[in-house]
Design an enzyme around this catalytic site. Sequence first.
Site: not given
Length: 500
Positions: A177, A443, A467
């Site tokens: 991320s 994602d 993700h």
Amino acid sequence: MRGFLSLITCFAILQNVRGWREFSRGRSKGGNLGLPGGDDLVRGEHEKVTTEWFTQYLDHSSPTDSRTWKQRYFVNDQYVNQRRDVAFLMIGGEGEASIQWMTKGAWINYAKKFNAICFQLEHRYYGKSHPTADLSTENLQYLTSEQALADIAYFIEEMNVKYELSPNVKWIAFGGSYPGSLAAWVRQRYPHLVYGSMAASGPLLAEINFSEYFTVVYNDLKGTGGDKCVSAVKQAFYQVDLLTRHMVGQRNLDKLFVLCDSIAGTTSSSEDIANLFETLNGHFAETAQYNKDNRMSKVPNNITLDTLCNIMVNDKLGPEVNRLAAVNDLMMKRNNQTCLDYKYDKMISDMRNVSWGSEVSEGGRQWYYQTCTEFGFCQTTDAKPQVFGDKNDLDFYIKQCSDVFGPKFDLTTLQRGVKRTNTLYGALNTPVTNVIFVQGSYDPWHVLGVNRSKKLSPAVYIEAAAHCANMYPPSENDTQALRQARVQIQEFIGNLLKSA
Ligand SMILES: *[C@@H]1O[C@H](CO)[C@@H](O)[C@H](O)[C@H]1NC(C)=O
Ligand SMILES: *[C@@H]1O[C@H](CO)[C@@H](O)[C@H](O)[C@H]1NC(C)=O
Ligand SMILES: *[C@@H]1O[C@H](CO)[C@@H](O)[C@H](O)[C@H]1NC(C)=O
Ligand SMILES: *[C@@H]1O[C@H](CO)[C@@H](O)[C@H](O)[C@H]1NC(C)=O
Ligand SMILES: *[C@@H]1O[C@H](CO)[C@@H](O)[C@H](O)[C@H]1NC(C)=O
Ligand SMILES: *[C@@H]1O[C@H](CO)[C@@H](O)[C@H](O)[C@H]1NC(C)=O
């Protein structure tokens, strides 16, 4: 005793009612990278992980500011061999760093294979790493990705000495991320310190109007439940919109969505309505972002896009708005929420709390600050086809920035900030080497990441993956593509470590 108990109950309910949402603006409470799931903590390994504190400068850009603070990190040195020439760094991000990652996850499997010493450095301003006395807007000026990267540089230099690493040590950074972006940027900025990186689901492109986010959510739903699913979703949000326009409809919404405060009458502002829409479309966003991953969760991680589409196309449940209410019930039950809080002013006043003891200090306020100053990432529902309502436009998001941090935090400030970020790091055009970029198709964040291989920096685009999915421990239910990605990452790291 009775009084005491009911006080606790009351407090618990208050927390649930007033609490910041589990998922907001594409960010999960606690940070976007979940905890590693799978088997329980590995006995005999976990006990050897240590928690340490590093004295870090507050302002790396000021030659005269010598103020310091204590930054938390974890160390696991049980896989390293006598050569001490491989060091892995898990970069902390927009939530508290977790010691659970120190003995679990794909990177630990790589560490065992390549005899790495493992570090995890908590990001400044998150978790227990508190550079300033509180989170006032004035103090948050030191919360930038650039300061965080310099933190990493100083940290690595010190660890080389403290842990007596080989003069030829190769540091490999890992991040998922926002830390995925940091993993790429730290290699770009400090190639003399970081030899290579695994950057998972990192949004390297800063973008104000991130309308593609909901386009991906739309595509995920369509891929899962076909046109029937997406048109039911569209119809449901359309019906919510109609119901907000008259008294009888408003009373219906109160009941259907178990609203904490009645939406009936003239007390709800347009921001309240926008906030209600954001909460409801957030259920689809969150489920898409984490669809079928191997995060650890307190309850079985069993709400998937299939679950939501099955509900949305089930006409036995009544009109589409009732099916959306069933989705809402399911999500609220999972989060132990007793009612749905959609009040804009309440949310803003929670976000304005500058205390380290506040609920938003888990990272909600800090991440808001970073999005309002460096990244944007406003998940507008502007893109066509528009099936999640039309309430969440750019104004709604920019207003939040100035309502939380003050009038200076407006669109112009954000435009300058986003331009600065893309100029300083090069966005998707960065010519960085020795980084493996990993994205998952489910994602929504993959749109802002690198998905095409560059010279010396390969990209892995995993179909039907969520993700940061590759970072969690493997599970028997992983797709072939996900398994293959983990192998490819291991080979990439192996080649880096072999090269001279
Ligand atoms: C998920 O698991 C919980 C606990 O086992 C169960 O109560 C719930 O019905 C399940 N939800 C779905 C959508 O399968
Ligand atoms: C909800 O409450 C149950 C029982 O108190 C608890 O085990 C669970 O962790 C809670 N879930 C969340 C998401 O807080
Ligand atoms: C901020 O949060 C703390 C801890 O929950 C609370 O005690 C305090 O009253 C809050 N401050 C404001 C201004 O709401
Ligand atoms: C945001 O992007 C969408 C899709 O490209 C566009 O329709 C919308 O006008 C944009 N909003 C603003 C304020 O630029
Ligand atoms: C890959 O990235 C490019 C921009 O570099 C973007 O235009 C394209 O849509 C992306 N592909 C996917 C599948 O997201
Ligand atoms: C794999 O999927 C099956 C069927 O859905 C489920 O029963 C099992 O618990 C899953 N295994 C893991 C490790 O999640």
